[in-house]
Design an enzyme around this catalytic site. Structure first.
Site, PDB file in Angstrom:
ATOM      1  CB  ALA A  10      -9.402  21.571  -6.312  1.00  0.00           C
ATOM      2  CE  LYS A 182     -15.715   5.503   4.845  1.00  0.00           C
ATOM      3  NZ  LYS A 182     -14.715   5.516   3.782  1.00  0.00           N
ATOM      4  CB  SER A 245     -10.893   2.021  -0.006  1.00  0.00           C
ATOM      5  OG  SER A 245     -10.466   2.457   1.278  1.00  0.00           O
TER       6      SER A 245
HETATM    7  N1  LIG Z   1     -11.876  10.508  -2.640  1.00  0.00           N
HETATM    8  C1  LIG Z   1     -13.032   9.936  -2.373  1.00  0.00           C
HETATM    9  O1  LIG Z   1     -13.419   8.955  -3.046  1.00  0.00           O
HETATM   10  C2  LIG Z   1     -13.916  10.460  -1.257  1.00  0.00           C
HETATM   11  C3  LIG Z   1     -15.233  10.067  -1.215  1.00  0.00           C
HETATM   12  C4  LIG Z   1     -16.051  10.545  -0.191  1.00  0.00           C
HETATM   13  C5  LIG Z   1     -15.542  11.386   0.779  1.00  0.00           C
HETATM   14  N2  LIG Z   1     -14.233  11.741   0.713  1.00  0.00           N
HETATM   15  C6  LIG Z   1     -13.743  12.612   1.780  1.00  0.00           C
HETATM   16  O2  LIG Z   1     -13.463  13.907   1.257  1.00  0.00           O
HETATM   17  C7  LIG Z   1     -12.404  14.495   1.998  1.00  0.00           C
HETATM   18  C8  LIG Z   1     -11.361  14.974   1.007  1.00  0.00           C
HETATM   19  O3  LIG Z   1     -10.854  13.817   0.370  1.00  0.00           O
HETATM   20  P1  LIG Z   1     -10.242  13.829  -1.098  1.00  0.00           P
HETATM   21  O4  LIG Z   1     -10.336  12.455  -1.594  1.00  0.00           O
HETATM   22  O5  LIG Z   1     -10.787  14.913  -1.923  1.00  0.00           O
HETATM   23  O6  LIG Z   1      -8.709  14.144  -0.730  1.00  0.00           O
HETATM   24  P2  LIG Z   1      -7.502  14.462  -1.690  1.00  0.00           P
HETATM   25  O7  LIG Z   1      -6.307  13.945  -0.992  1.00  0.00           O
HETATM   26  O8  LIG Z   1      -7.756  14.008  -3.073  1.00  0.00           O
HETATM   27  O9  LIG Z   1      -7.460  16.052  -1.701  1.00  0.00           O
HETATM   28  C9  LIG Z   1      -7.402  16.828  -0.548  1.00  0.00           C
HETATM   29  C10 LIG Z   1      -7.431  18.273  -0.999  1.00  0.00           C
HETATM   30  O10 LIG Z   1      -7.497  19.103   0.146  1.00  0.00           O
HETATM   31  C11 LIG Z   1      -6.578  20.165  -0.027  1.00  0.00           C
HETATM   32  N3  LIG Z   1      -6.148  20.637   1.296  1.00  0.00           N
HETATM   33  C12 LIG Z   1      -5.574  19.910   2.263  1.00  0.00           C
HETATM   34  N4  LIG Z   1      -5.356  20.689   3.342  1.00  0.00           N
HETATM   35  C13 LIG Z   1      -5.828  21.915   3.034  1.00  0.00           C
HETATM   36  C14 LIG Z   1      -5.907  23.150   3.740  1.00  0.00           C
HETATM   37  N5  LIG Z   1      -5.450  23.264   4.980  1.00  0.00           N
HETATM   38  N6  LIG Z   1      -6.445  24.203   3.116  1.00  0.00           N
HETATM   39  C15 LIG Z   1      -6.903  24.090   1.868  1.00  0.00           C
HETATM   40  N7  LIG Z   1      -6.869  22.959   1.141  1.00  0.00           N
HETATM   41  C16 LIG Z   1      -6.332  21.879   1.733  1.00  0.00           C
HETATM   42  C17 LIG Z   1      -5.432  19.590  -0.834  1.00  0.00           C
HETATM   43  O11 LIG Z   1      -4.726  20.614  -1.516  1.00  0.00           O
HETATM   44  C18 LIG Z   1      -6.185  18.663  -1.799  1.00  0.00           C
HETATM   45  O12 LIG Z   1      -6.572  19.356  -2.950  1.00  0.00           O
HETATM   46  C19 LIG Z   1     -11.889  13.425   2.958  1.00  0.00           C
HETATM   47  O13 LIG Z   1     -12.422  13.637   4.237  1.00  0.00           O
HETATM   48  C20 LIG Z   1     -12.439  12.136   2.384  1.00  0.00           C
HETATM   49  O14 LIG Z   1     -12.672  11.153   3.370  1.00  0.00           O
HETATM   50  C21 LIG Z   1     -13.411  11.318  -0.273  1.00  0.00           C
HETATM   51  O1  LIG Z   2     -10.448   6.231  -0.434  1.00  0.00           O
HETATM   52  P1  LIG Z   2     -11.058   6.246   0.928  1.00  0.00           P
HETATM   53  O2  LIG Z   2     -10.641   5.076   1.743  1.00  0.00           O
HETATM   54  O3  LIG Z   2     -10.841   7.571   1.597  1.00  0.00           O
HETATM   55  O4  LIG Z   2     -12.633   6.074   0.742  1.00  0.00           O
HETATM   56  C1  LIG Z   2     -13.348   6.969  -0.058  1.00  0.00           C
HETATM   57  C2  LIG Z   2     -14.788   7.060   0.384  1.00  0.00           C
HETATM   58  O5  LIG Z   2     -14.880   7.443   1.735  1.00  0.00           O
HETATM   59  C3  LIG Z   2     -15.582   5.811   0.145  1.00  0.00           C
HETATM   60  O6  LIG Z   2     -16.941   6.051   0.449  1.00  0.00           O
END
Ligand SMILES: NC(=O)c1ccc[n+]([C@@H]2O[C@H](COP(=O)([O-])OP(=O)(O)OC[C@H]3O[C@@H](n4cnc5c(N)ncnc54)[C@H](O)[C@@H]3O)[C@@H](O)[C@H]2O)c1
Ligand SMILES: O=P(O)(O)OC[C@H](O)CO
Length: 314
Positions: A10, A182, A245
């Site tokens: 989440a 990237k 980002s």
């Molecule tokens: N935020 C974006 O815009 C976006 C877009 C595309 C892809 N992503 C990818 O999605 C993935 C997650 O990113 P995010 O932005 O949601 O991160 P975030 O930092 O917002 O949240 C990470 C979540 O993972 C949970 N977490 C971490 N370690 C954990 C564990 N061991 N067990 C259970 N829960 C755990 C944390 O509690 C937190 O809720 C990343 O790989 C990121 O590159 C993010």
């Molecule tokens: O915030 P970043 O740099 O993890 O980028 C989020 C997404 O990967 C963009 O596609």
């Protein structure tokens, strides 16, 4: 076709996808390691994605046993995936990773980790998408990668919505590598802007960064066409061009001698270290990002070294 979808993690991205699929009529269960009850009561993820009220069809739980859908999305940072999967013993038939990185313990991408730690069919959802844009319902196009094209087509169909359009590929390695690499270039682009080198230098870095991405991805078995698609070039353009980002902002902060707050997910840092540690290919940008992050060199020294390498054909 609507149905049940489970989302694990989440954070910003898991919450954005949960909102999207609940709004589209799916019954969504969002699993959170921390703060599930508070989120369920507040009907909002105030910490990671504030300002978006949860629809009634979105339920938050801290209990992995409550996850029963045949399709689950894994929205955890890459370095958490292996330990999480090995202890969670998930039941879903198809597990779709949204993580953009390479596991530093094993050198594996997310789908290989899923295959190693579960009996599920692994898939990868990746491409240019900020969680805040998806949550706002803005038009977005992503890549769904699955080695089994029949299952990939079914998942593509289920996870596409009016605003979120999914393309499909069987080149899982290409899609994963584009998303992971990237982030490294985005850190370098942030450093270029943070150091005041300007937009022309950033454009040069993006182009040379793409060449490095292609070199590394090809060596891992990726197809060229995947790299020029949404998951490679598409996400590279987005992430190198926007202060939304975290990877880009991390690079800017490094160049200025600042830090981001604690708990900010910066996937490219781990990927840079992983690629630099391999040392088997020419990867000047990954090497530079690793050196900068470790404090082994400053931006000016790195820029001098990159600019003064022997001239060569493009
Ligand atoms: N935020 C974006 O815009 C976006 C877009 C595309 C892809 N992503 C990818 O999605 C993935 C997650 O990113 P995010 O932005 O949601 O991160 P975030 O930092 O917002 O949240 C990470 C979540 O993972 C949970 N977490 C971490 N370690 C954990 C564990 N061991 N067990 C259970 N829960 C755990 C944390 O509690 C937190 O809720 C990343 O790989 C990121 O590159 C993010
Ligand atoms: O915030 P970043 O740099 O993890 O980028 C989020 C997404 O990967 C963009 O596609």
């Amino acid at each position: 076709m609507t149905g049940r979808i489970d989302i694990l993690g989440a954070g910003a991205f898991g919450t954005a996808l949960a909102l999207t699929y609940a709004r589209a009529g799916h019954a969504v269960t969002l699993w959170a390691r921390d703060g599930a009850e508070a989120m369920e009561a507040a009907r909002e993820n105030a910490r990671r994605l504030p300002g978006h009220r949860f629809p009634d069809s979105l339920r938050v739980t801290g209990d992995l046993g409550a996850l029963t859908a045949d399709l689950a999305l894994l929205a955890l940072p890459t370095q958490s995936l292996g330990p999480f999967l090995s202890s969670a013993r998930l039941r879903a038939g198809t597990l779709v990773s949204c993580a953009k990185g390479i596991d530093r313990d094993t050198g594996l991408g997310p789908t290989a980790l899923i295959a190693r730690h579960s009996g599920a069919t692994p898939a990868q959802l990746t491409g240019p998408s900020f969680a805040v844009d998806i949550a706002a319902g803005l038009p977005t196009a992503l890549t769904l990668a699955c080695a089994d094209d029949r299952i990939g087509a079914a998942v593509q169909d289920r996870l596409s919505t009016h605003h979120l359009r999914l393309y499909r590929t069987t080149d899982v390695i290409g899609a994963e590598m584009g998303g992971a690499l990237k982030n490294v270039v985005a850190i370098a682009a942030g450093a270029v802007i943070g150091a005041g080198y300007g937009d022309s230098a950033r454009a040069a870095l993006i182009a040379r960064g793409f060449a490095e991405m292609a070199r590394v991805a090809r060596a891992a078995g990726a197809q060229e066409a995947t790299l020029t698609g949404l998951s490679g070039l598409g996400d590279l353009v987005l992430t190198c061009g926007s202060e939304k980002s975290r990877n880009f902002r991390f690079g800017m902060a490094l160049a200025r001698g600042e830090t981001l707050g604690p708990g900010v997910t910066v996937e490219g840092l781990h990927t840079a270290h992983e690629i630099a540690a391999r040392g088997d290919l020419d990867t000047p940008l990954a090497d530079a990002v690793a050196a900068l992050a470790d404090g082994r060199a400053d931006v000016a020294t790195i820029a001098d070294a990159l600019l003064n390498r022997p001239l060569k054909p493009e």
